[in-house]
Design a protein around this motif. Structure first.
Motif, PDB file in Angstrom:
ATOM      1  N   ARG A  15      13.805 -27.130 -13.117  1.00 44.03           N
ATOM      2  CA  ARG A  15      13.614 -25.745 -12.696  1.00 44.03           C
ATOM      3  C   ARG A  15      14.917 -25.058 -12.275  1.00 44.03           C
ATOM      4  O   ARG A  15      15.224 -23.964 -12.747  1.00 44.03           O
ATOM      5  N   PRO A  16      15.741 -25.665 -11.376  1.00 39.13           N
ATOM      6  CA  PRO A  16      16.997 -24.990 -11.022  1.00 39.13           C
ATOM      7  C   PRO A  16      17.936 -24.833 -12.205  1.00 39.13           C
ATOM      8  O   PRO A  16      18.676 -23.847 -12.287  1.00 39.13           O
ATOM      9  N   LEU A  17      17.912 -25.801 -13.121  1.00 39.14           N
ATOM     10  CA  LEU A  17      18.746 -25.678 -14.324  1.00 39.14           C
ATOM     11  C   LEU A  17      18.365 -24.447 -15.122  1.00 39.14           C
ATOM     12  O   LEU A  17      19.231 -23.641 -15.512  1.00 39.14           O
ATOM     13  N   LYS A  80      29.376 -29.241 -20.584  1.00 35.84           N
ATOM     14  CA  LYS A  80      28.764 -27.937 -20.861  1.00 35.84           C
ATOM     15  C   LYS A  80      28.782 -27.025 -19.641  1.00 35.84           C
ATOM     16  O   LYS A  80      29.054 -25.829 -19.751  1.00 35.84           O
ATOM     17  N   LEU A  81      28.501 -27.556 -18.473  1.00 35.76           N
ATOM     18  CA  LEU A  81      28.479 -26.719 -17.275  1.00 35.76           C
ATOM     19  C   LEU A  81      29.871 -26.191 -16.942  1.00 35.76           C
ATOM     20  O   LEU A  81      30.033 -25.033 -16.550  1.00 35.76           O
ATOM     21  N   VAL A 188      28.721 -23.209 -10.323  1.00 37.10           N
ATOM     22  CA  VAL A 188      29.578 -24.111  -9.553  1.00 37.10           C
ATOM     23  C   VAL A 188      28.848 -24.654  -8.330  1.00 37.10           C
ATOM     24  O   VAL A 188      28.960 -25.845  -7.995  1.00 37.10           O
ATOM     25  N   LEU A 189      28.078 -23.811  -7.660  1.00 38.78           N
ATOM     26  CA  LEU A 189      27.460 -24.201  -6.400  1.00 38.78           C
ATOM     27  C   LEU A 189      26.149 -24.963  -6.560  1.00 38.78           C
ATOM     28  O   LEU A 189      25.810 -25.812  -5.730  1.00 38.78           O
ATOM     29  N   VAL A 190      25.389 -24.659  -7.615  1.00 42.43           N
ATOM     30  CA  VAL A 190      24.026 -25.197  -7.724  1.00 42.43           C
ATOM     31  C   VAL A 190      23.921 -26.364  -8.706  1.00 42.43           C
ATOM     32  O   VAL A 190      23.233 -27.353  -8.431  1.00 42.43           O
ATOM     33  N   LEU A 191      24.571 -26.273  -9.846  1.00 42.53           N
ATOM     34  CA  LEU A 191      24.388 -27.277 -10.892  1.00 42.53           C
ATOM     35  C   LEU A 191      25.483 -28.335 -10.860  1.00 42.53           C
ATOM     36  O   LEU A 191      26.648 -28.031 -10.562  1.00 42.53           O
ATOM     37  N   LYS A 192      25.114 -29.543 -11.163  1.00 39.34           N
ATOM     38  CA  LYS A 192      26.052 -30.655 -11.199  1.00 39.34           C
ATOM     39  C   LYS A 192      26.000 -31.319 -12.572  1.00 39.34           C
ATOM     40  O   LYS A 192      24.932 -31.427 -13.182  1.00 39.34           O
TER      41      LYS A 192
END
Length: 401
Positions: A15-17, A80-81, A188-192
Protein backbone atom coordinates in the motif's frame (compact mmCIF):
# COMPACT_ATOMS: atom_id res chain seq x y z
CA UNK A 1 18.32 -13.16 -3.96
CA UNK A 2 17.54 -10.86 -6.90
CA UNK A 3 15.01 -8.07 -6.96
CA UNK A 4 12.71 -10.06 -9.22
CA UNK A 5 13.03 -13.29 -7.29
CA UNK A 6 12.14 -11.97 -3.84
CA UNK A 7 8.95 -13.25 -2.27
CA UNK A 8 5.91 -11.14 -3.05
CA UNK A 9 5.07 -8.79 -0.17
CA UNK A 10 1.67 -8.70 1.47
CA UNK A 11 -1.06 -6.33 0.19
CA UNK A 12 -0.61 -4.20 3.32
CA UNK A 13 3.10 -3.73 2.61
CA UNK A 14 2.35 -2.80 -1.00
CA UNK A 15 0.00 0.00 0.00
CA UNK A 16 2.65 2.66 0.86
CA UNK A 17 4.56 1.72 -2.29
CA UNK A 18 1.51 2.32 -4.48
CA UNK A 19 0.62 5.55 -2.69
CA UNK A 20 4.09 7.08 -2.87
CA UNK A 21 4.76 5.95 -6.43
CA UNK A 22 1.30 7.25 -7.30
CA UNK A 23 2.36 10.65 -5.91
CA UNK A 24 5.46 10.47 -8.11
CA UNK A 25 3.28 9.66 -11.12
CA UNK A 26 1.02 12.57 -10.16
CA UNK A 27 3.95 15.00 -10.20
CA UNK A 28 5.28 13.65 -13.49
CA UNK A 29 2.00 13.71 -15.39
CA UNK A 30 1.10 17.12 -13.95
CA UNK A 31 4.28 18.43 -15.59
CA UNK A 32 3.64 16.48 -18.77
CA UNK A 33 0.20 17.90 -19.61
CA UNK A 34 0.45 21.49 -18.35
CA UNK A 35 1.37 22.91 -21.76
CA UNK A 36 -1.70 21.72 -23.68
CA UNK A 37 -4.20 24.38 -22.45
CA UNK A 38 -1.51 27.08 -22.76
CA UNK A 39 -0.80 26.66 -26.48
CA UNK A 40 -2.82 29.74 -27.61
CA UNK A 41 -1.47 31.76 -24.66
CA UNK A 42 2.17 30.94 -25.45
CA UNK A 43 1.60 31.55 -29.16
CA UNK A 44 0.53 35.11 -28.29
CA UNK A 45 3.28 35.57 -25.66
CA UNK A 46 6.12 34.58 -28.00
CA UNK A 47 4.51 35.62 -31.32
CA UNK A 48 4.50 32.07 -32.69
CA UNK A 49 1.97 29.99 -34.60
CA UNK A 50 -0.16 27.31 -32.98
CA UNK A 51 1.75 24.46 -34.73
CA UNK A 52 5.07 25.93 -33.58
CA UNK A 53 3.97 25.97 -29.95
CA UNK A 54 2.37 22.54 -30.28
CA UNK A 55 5.79 21.32 -31.46
CA UNK A 56 7.10 21.94 -27.93
CA UNK A 57 5.00 18.94 -26.90
CA UNK A 58 6.79 16.97 -29.60
CA UNK A 59 10.17 18.08 -28.22
CA UNK A 60 9.17 16.93 -24.71
CA UNK A 61 7.86 13.59 -25.94
CA UNK A 62 10.79 12.89 -28.26
CA UNK A 63 13.27 13.62 -25.47
CA UNK A 64 11.25 11.41 -23.11
CA UNK A 65 11.50 8.58 -25.64
CA UNK A 66 15.20 9.08 -26.40
CA UNK A 67 16.10 8.97 -22.71
CA UNK A 68 14.43 5.63 -22.07
CA UNK A 69 17.11 3.26 -23.46
CA UNK A 70 19.57 4.85 -21.00
CA UNK A 71 17.26 5.21 -18.00
CA UNK A 72 16.12 1.57 -18.08
CA UNK A 73 19.59 0.03 -17.53
CA UNK A 74 20.39 2.74 -14.97
CA UNK A 75 17.30 1.80 -12.97
CA UNK A 76 18.13 -1.91 -13.19
CA UNK A 77 21.68 -1.26 -11.96
CA UNK A 78 21.53 1.55 -9.38
CA UNK A 79 18.02 0.84 -8.11
CA UNK A 80 14.58 1.94 -9.19
CA UNK A 81 13.74 4.05 -6.15
CA UNK A 82 17.02 5.93 -6.32
CA UNK A 83 16.48 6.61 -10.03
CA UNK A 84 12.97 7.94 -9.37
CA UNK A 85 14.04 10.29 -6.57
CA UNK A 86 16.95 11.77 -8.55
CA UNK A 87 14.82 12.28 -11.66
CA UNK A 88 12.10 13.99 -9.62
CA UNK A 89 14.67 16.36 -8.12
CA UNK A 90 15.89 17.29 -11.60
CA UNK A 91 12.28 17.60 -12.77
CA UNK A 92 11.62 20.14 -10.01
CA UNK A 93 14.72 22.14 -10.95
CA UNK A 94 13.96 22.23 -14.68
CA UNK A 95 10.33 23.20 -14.10
CA UNK A 96 11.46 26.27 -12.18
CA UNK A 97 13.97 27.08 -14.93
CA UNK A 98 11.16 26.88 -17.49
CA UNK A 99 9.19 29.44 -15.48
CA UNK A 100 11.94 31.99 -16.08
CA UNK A 101 12.42 31.29 -19.81
CA UNK A 102 13.15 34.55 -21.58
CA UNK A 103 12.45 33.27 -25.08
CA UNK A 104 10.53 30.58 -26.91
CA UNK A 105 13.75 28.81 -27.92
CA UNK A 106 14.88 28.59 -24.29
CA UNK A 107 11.48 27.24 -23.24
CA UNK A 108 11.67 24.58 -25.96
CA UNK A 109 15.15 23.43 -24.90
CA UNK A 110 14.18 23.34 -21.22
CA UNK A 111 11.00 21.39 -21.95
CA UNK A 112 12.98 18.89 -23.99
CA UNK A 113 15.40 18.46 -21.09
CA UNK A 114 12.42 18.07 -18.76
CA UNK A 115 11.15 15.26 -20.97
CA UNK A 116 14.36 13.27 -20.42
CA UNK A 117 14.20 13.36 -16.62
CA UNK A 118 10.42 12.90 -16.54
CA UNK A 119 11.07 9.61 -18.29
CA UNK A 120 12.81 8.32 -15.19
CA UNK A 121 9.65 8.40 -13.06
CA UNK A 122 6.57 6.58 -14.37
CA UNK A 123 8.23 3.77 -16.39
CA UNK A 124 10.61 3.03 -13.52
CA UNK A 125 7.72 3.10 -11.03
CA UNK A 126 5.83 0.60 -13.20
CA UNK A 127 8.89 -1.66 -13.24
CA UNK A 128 9.17 -1.40 -9.45
CA UNK A 129 5.54 -2.48 -9.09
CA UNK A 130 6.21 -5.31 -11.54
CA UNK A 131 9.10 -6.48 -9.33
CA UNK A 132 6.82 -6.77 -6.32
CA UNK A 133 3.40 -7.82 -7.63
CA UNK A 134 2.74 -11.27 -9.18
CA UNK A 135 1.33 -11.31 -12.72
CA UNK A 136 -2.15 -12.29 -11.49
CA UNK A 137 -2.35 -9.05 -9.46
CA UNK A 138 -0.08 -6.83 -11.52
CA UNK A 139 -2.62 -5.14 -13.78
CA UNK A 140 -4.78 -4.43 -10.73
CA UNK A 141 -1.81 -2.90 -8.85
CA UNK A 142 -0.89 -0.89 -11.91
CA UNK A 143 -4.49 0.27 -12.16
CA UNK A 144 -4.37 1.63 -8.62
CA UNK A 145 -1.08 3.36 -9.39
CA UNK A 146 -2.71 4.83 -12.48
CA UNK A 147 -5.55 6.36 -10.47
CA UNK A 148 -3.12 8.64 -8.64
CA UNK A 149 -1.02 9.20 -11.73
CA UNK A 150 -4.04 10.18 -13.79
CA UNK A 151 -5.25 12.63 -11.17
CA UNK A 152 -1.98 14.43 -11.88
CA UNK A 153 -2.68 14.36 -15.60
CA UNK A 154 -6.17 15.72 -15.02
CA UNK A 155 -4.94 18.35 -12.56
CA UNK A 156 -2.17 19.43 -14.92
CA UNK A 157 -4.62 20.01 -17.76
CA UNK A 158 -7.34 21.59 -15.61
CA UNK A 159 -5.20 23.65 -13.24
CA UNK A 160 -2.65 25.03 -15.72
CA UNK A 161 -5.28 27.08 -17.52
CA UNK A 162 -6.75 28.39 -14.28
CA UNK A 163 -3.34 29.23 -12.80
CA UNK A 164 -2.28 30.92 -16.04
CA UNK A 165 -5.38 33.13 -16.12
CA UNK A 166 -4.81 34.32 -12.53
CA UNK A 167 -1.03 34.21 -12.05
CA UNK A 168 0.40 33.95 -15.54
CA UNK A 169 1.80 30.97 -17.40
CA UNK A 170 5.09 31.10 -15.50
CA UNK A 171 3.28 30.32 -12.27
CA UNK A 172 2.17 27.02 -13.79
CA UNK A 173 5.74 25.80 -14.06
CA UNK A 174 6.59 26.93 -10.53
CA UNK A 175 3.67 24.86 -9.23
CA UNK A 176 4.86 21.84 -11.23
CA UNK A 177 8.34 22.18 -9.74
CA UNK A 178 6.99 22.28 -6.20
CA UNK A 179 4.99 19.09 -6.74
CA UNK A 180 8.01 17.24 -8.13
CA UNK A 181 10.13 18.30 -5.15
CA UNK A 182 7.52 17.05 -2.66
CA UNK A 183 7.26 13.70 -4.47
CA UNK A 184 11.04 13.27 -4.43
CA UNK A 185 11.06 13.89 -0.69
CA UNK A 186 8.34 11.27 -0.15
CA UNK A 187 10.38 8.62 -1.97
CA UNK A 188 13.44 9.31 0.17
CA UNK A 189 11.56 9.39 3.47
CA UNK A 190 8.97 6.63 3.02
CA UNK A 191 10.27 3.97 0.62
CA UNK A 192 13.29 1.76 1.12
CA UNK A 193 15.15 -0.39 -1.46
CA UNK A 194 14.48 -4.10 -1.28
CA UNK A 195 16.76 -5.95 1.08
CA UNK A 196 19.38 -8.30 -0.37
CA UNK A 197 18.62 -7.19 -3.92
CA UNK A 198 21.48 -8.05 -6.27
CA UNK A 199 22.07 -5.63 -9.14
CA UNK A 200 24.60 -5.98 -11.90
CA UNK A 201 27.04 -3.04 -12.15
CA UNK A 202 26.08 -0.42 -14.71
CA UNK A 203 27.94 -1.07 -17.95
CA UNK A 204 27.42 -0.84 -21.67
CA UNK A 205 27.78 -4.62 -21.97
CA UNK A 206 25.24 -5.18 -19.21
CA UNK A 207 22.77 -2.81 -20.86
CA UNK A 208 23.09 -4.66 -24.15
CA UNK A 209 22.55 -7.96 -22.35
CA UNK A 210 19.37 -6.61 -20.77
CA UNK A 211 18.01 -5.46 -24.11
CA UNK A 212 18.96 -8.77 -25.72
CA UNK A 213 16.84 -10.48 -23.06
CA UNK A 214 13.92 -8.16 -23.84
CA UNK A 215 14.03 -8.79 -27.59
CA UNK A 216 14.49 -12.52 -27.12
CA UNK A 217 10.75 -12.56 -26.45
CA UNK A 218 9.02 -12.88 -29.87
CA UNK A 219 6.13 -10.67 -28.68
CA UNK A 220 8.36 -7.67 -27.94
CA UNK A 221 8.63 -6.00 -31.35
CA UNK A 222 4.92 -6.28 -32.09
CA UNK A 223 3.89 -4.92 -28.70
CA UNK A 224 6.17 -1.91 -29.04
CA UNK A 225 4.92 -1.23 -32.57
CA UNK A 226 1.32 -1.28 -31.34
CA UNK A 227 2.18 1.13 -28.54
CA UNK A 228 3.84 3.59 -30.94
CA UNK A 229 0.66 3.53 -33.01
CA UNK A 230 -1.51 3.94 -29.92
CA UNK A 231 0.54 6.90 -28.67
CA UNK A 232 0.38 8.64 -32.05
CA UNK A 233 -3.38 8.32 -32.32
CA UNK A 234 -4.14 9.38 -28.75
CA UNK A 235 -1.57 12.06 -28.01
CA UNK A 236 -1.64 13.79 -31.38
CA UNK A 237 -4.87 15.47 -30.31
CA UNK A 238 -4.30 17.29 -26.96
CA UNK A 239 -1.95 20.07 -28.19
CA UNK A 240 -4.65 21.20 -30.65
CA UNK A 241 -7.73 20.90 -28.44
CA UNK A 242 -7.47 24.41 -26.97
CA UNK A 243 -7.02 25.96 -30.43
CA UNK A 244 -9.93 23.94 -31.90
CA UNK A 245 -12.25 24.94 -29.05
CA UNK A 246 -11.17 28.57 -29.23
CA UNK A 247 -11.97 28.65 -32.94
CA UNK A 248 -15.33 26.93 -32.40
CA UNK A 249 -16.56 28.58 -29.22
CA UNK A 250 -14.11 31.34 -28.23
CA UNK A 251 -13.34 29.72 -24.87
CA UNK A 252 -10.12 30.36 -22.94
CA UNK A 253 -7.41 28.05 -21.62
CA UNK A 254 -9.12 27.28 -18.30
CA UNK A 255 -12.22 25.80 -19.97
CA UNK A 256 -10.10 24.03 -22.60
CA UNK A 257 -8.12 22.54 -19.73
CA UNK A 258 -11.32 21.15 -18.23
CA UNK A 259 -12.10 19.42 -21.52
CA UNK A 260 -8.63 17.86 -21.75
CA UNK A 261 -8.88 16.85 -18.08
CA UNK A 262 -11.87 14.68 -18.99
CA UNK A 263 -9.35 12.12 -20.26
CA UNK A 264 -7.97 11.86 -16.74
CA UNK A 265 -11.42 11.39 -15.23
CA UNK A 266 -12.00 8.49 -17.61
CA UNK A 267 -8.69 7.03 -16.44
CA UNK A 268 -9.73 7.32 -12.80
CA UNK A 269 -12.93 5.41 -13.56
CA UNK A 270 -10.79 2.71 -15.17
CA UNK A 271 -8.47 2.60 -12.17
CA UNK A 272 -11.33 2.17 -9.73
CA UNK A 273 -12.87 -0.62 -11.80
CA UNK A 274 -9.66 -2.38 -12.86
CA UNK A 275 -10.21 -5.59 -10.92
CA UNK A 276 -13.78 -5.98 -12.23
CA UNK A 277 -12.70 -5.18 -15.80
CA UNK A 278 -9.76 -7.60 -15.76
CA UNK A 279 -11.84 -10.43 -14.28
CA UNK A 280 -14.96 -9.88 -16.41
CA UNK A 281 -13.48 -8.86 -19.76
CA UNK A 282 -9.90 -10.11 -19.90
CA UNK A 283 -7.09 -8.49 -21.95
CA UNK A 284 -8.43 -9.20 -25.45
CA UNK A 285 -11.90 -7.77 -24.85
CA UNK A 286 -10.38 -4.80 -23.02
CA UNK A 287 -8.34 -3.75 -26.05
CA UNK A 288 -11.31 -4.14 -28.41
CA UNK A 289 -13.69 -2.25 -26.13
CA UNK A 290 -11.11 0.45 -25.45
CA UNK A 291 -10.47 1.09 -29.12
CA UNK A 292 -14.16 1.33 -29.93
CA UNK A 293 -14.86 3.69 -27.03
CA UNK A 294 -12.00 5.98 -28.10
CA UNK A 295 -13.30 5.96 -31.66
CA UNK A 296 -16.76 7.00 -30.44
CA UNK A 297 -15.33 9.74 -28.21
CA UNK A 298 -13.25 11.25 -31.00
CA UNK A 299 -16.07 10.83 -33.51
CA UNK A 300 -18.41 12.88 -31.32
CA UNK A 301 -15.74 15.53 -30.71
CA UNK A 302 -15.41 15.89 -34.49
CA UNK A 303 -18.95 17.34 -34.70
CA UNK A 304 -18.44 21.14 -34.72
CA UNK A 305 -22.04 22.13 -33.94
CA UNK A 306 -22.13 20.59 -30.46
CA UNK A 307 -21.62 22.92 -27.43
CA UNK A 308 -18.07 23.10 -26.08
CA UNK A 309 -18.97 21.57 -22.71
CA UNK A 310 -20.18 18.37 -24.36
CA UNK A 311 -16.54 17.68 -25.23
CA UNK A 312 -15.82 17.02 -21.54
CA UNK A 313 -17.97 13.89 -21.70
CA UNK A 314 -16.39 12.82 -24.97
CA UNK A 315 -12.92 13.03 -23.44
CA UNK A 316 -14.04 11.12 -20.36
CA UNK A 317 -15.17 8.34 -22.70
CA UNK A 318 -11.91 8.62 -24.61
CA UNK A 319 -9.84 8.41 -21.44
CA UNK A 320 -11.68 5.36 -20.17
CA UNK A 321 -11.18 3.65 -23.52
CA UNK A 322 -7.52 4.59 -23.64
CA UNK A 323 -6.73 3.01 -20.29
CA UNK A 324 -8.70 -0.12 -21.14
CA UNK A 325 -6.28 -0.58 -24.02
CA UNK A 326 -3.14 0.92 -22.55
CA UNK A 327 -3.49 -0.72 -19.14
CA UNK A 328 -3.50 -4.07 -20.95
CA UNK A 329 -0.38 -3.11 -22.91
CA UNK A 330 1.35 -2.02 -19.70
CA UNK A 331 0.72 -5.31 -17.94
CA UNK A 332 2.01 -7.23 -20.96
CA UNK A 333 5.20 -5.11 -21.04
CA UNK A 334 6.07 -5.95 -17.43
CA UNK A 335 6.26 -9.64 -18.36
CA UNK A 336 8.40 -9.39 -21.50
CA UNK A 337 11.67 -9.92 -19.62
CA UNK A 338 11.35 -10.41 -15.84
CA UNK A 339 15.13 -10.41 -15.37
CA UNK A 340 15.43 -7.00 -17.11
CA UNK A 341 12.07 -5.48 -16.24
CA UNK A 342 13.37 -1.92 -15.93
CA UNK A 343 14.80 -2.10 -19.44
CA UNK A 344 11.65 -3.71 -20.87
CA UNK A 345 9.36 -1.08 -19.41
CA UNK A 346 11.76 1.69 -20.43
CA UNK A 347 11.54 0.58 -24.06
CA UNK A 348 7.76 0.36 -23.68
CA UNK A 349 7.73 3.99 -22.53
CA UNK A 350 10.14 4.89 -25.32
CA UNK A 351 7.66 3.45 -27.82
CA UNK A 352 4.72 5.29 -26.26
CA UNK A 353 6.53 8.62 -26.31
CA UNK A 354 7.77 8.16 -29.83
CA UNK A 355 4.06 7.99 -30.55
CA UNK A 356 3.62 11.14 -28.43
CA UNK A 357 6.19 12.89 -30.61
CA UNK A 358 4.84 11.64 -33.94
CA UNK A 359 1.16 12.26 -33.14
CA UNK A 360 1.10 16.09 -33.07
CA UNK A 361 3.04 16.22 -36.34
CA UNK A 362 0.58 13.87 -38.04
CA UNK A 363 -2.40 15.70 -36.54
CA UNK A 364 -1.00 19.05 -37.72
CA UNK A 365 -0.68 17.70 -41.26
CA UNK A 366 -4.17 16.18 -41.12
CA UNK A 367 -5.66 19.46 -39.89
CA UNK A 368 -4.00 21.27 -42.79
CA UNK A 369 -5.26 18.80 -45.38
CA UNK A 370 -8.65 17.77 -43.99
CA UNK A 371 -9.70 20.47 -41.53
CA UNK A 372 -10.62 19.78 -37.88
CA UNK A 373 -13.59 17.48 -38.53
CA UNK A 374 -11.83 15.35 -41.13
CA UNK A 375 -8.61 15.09 -39.09
CA UNK A 376 -10.39 14.03 -35.90
CA UNK A 377 -12.48 11.45 -37.76
CA UNK A 378 -9.31 10.03 -39.33
CA UNK A 379 -7.79 9.54 -35.88
CA UNK A 380 -11.06 8.05 -34.61
CA UNK A 381 -11.01 5.47 -37.40
CA UNK A 382 -7.38 4.62 -36.70
CA UNK A 383 -7.79 4.01 -32.98
CA UNK A 384 -10.94 1.95 -33.50
CA UNK A 385 -9.13 -0.31 -35.97
CA UNK A 386 -6.18 -0.64 -33.60
CA UNK A 387 -8.45 -1.95 -30.86
CA UNK A 388 -10.05 -4.50 -33.18
CA UNK A 389 -6.79 -5.74 -34.69
CA UNK A 390 -4.64 -6.01 -31.54
CA UNK A 391 -5.97 -9.29 -30.06
CA UNK A 392 -5.89 -10.88 -33.50
CA UNK A 393 -2.19 -10.28 -34.05
CA UNK A 394 -0.74 -10.17 -30.51
CA UNK A 395 -1.14 -13.07 -28.06
CA UNK A 396 -2.18 -11.48 -24.76
CA UNK A 397 -1.15 -13.17 -21.52
CA UNK A 398 -4.24 -13.95 -19.44
CA UNK A 399 -6.59 -13.50 -22.39
CA UNK A 400 -10.04 -15.03 -22.12
CA UNK A 401 -10.56 -15.18 -25.89
Amino acid sequence: MSETQAAAPTPASLRPLILVLGACGFASTFTMRILDPLVPTLATEFDRTIPQVAAVATAFSFAYAVGQPFLGPIADSVGKLRTISVCLGLLALLSVVAAFSASFDILTVVRASTGIVAGGVIPVAMAAIGDRAPMAERQIMLGRFLVLMIVGQMAGAACSGIIAEHFGWRGVFVMAGAMAAIAALLVVLVLKPRKNAERAPLSFKGALANYAAVFANPRTKLLYALVITEGSLIFGMPPYVAAILKERSEIGPSLAGLVIAGTGLGGIIYGLLTRILVERLGPARMTITGGLLMAIGYGLFALPFLPWWSAIGFFVLNGFGFFLMHGTFQAQATELAPTARGSAVALFACSLFLGHAIGPVVMGLALHLLGPTGAILLFALGIGLLGLVTPRILPLAGSRT
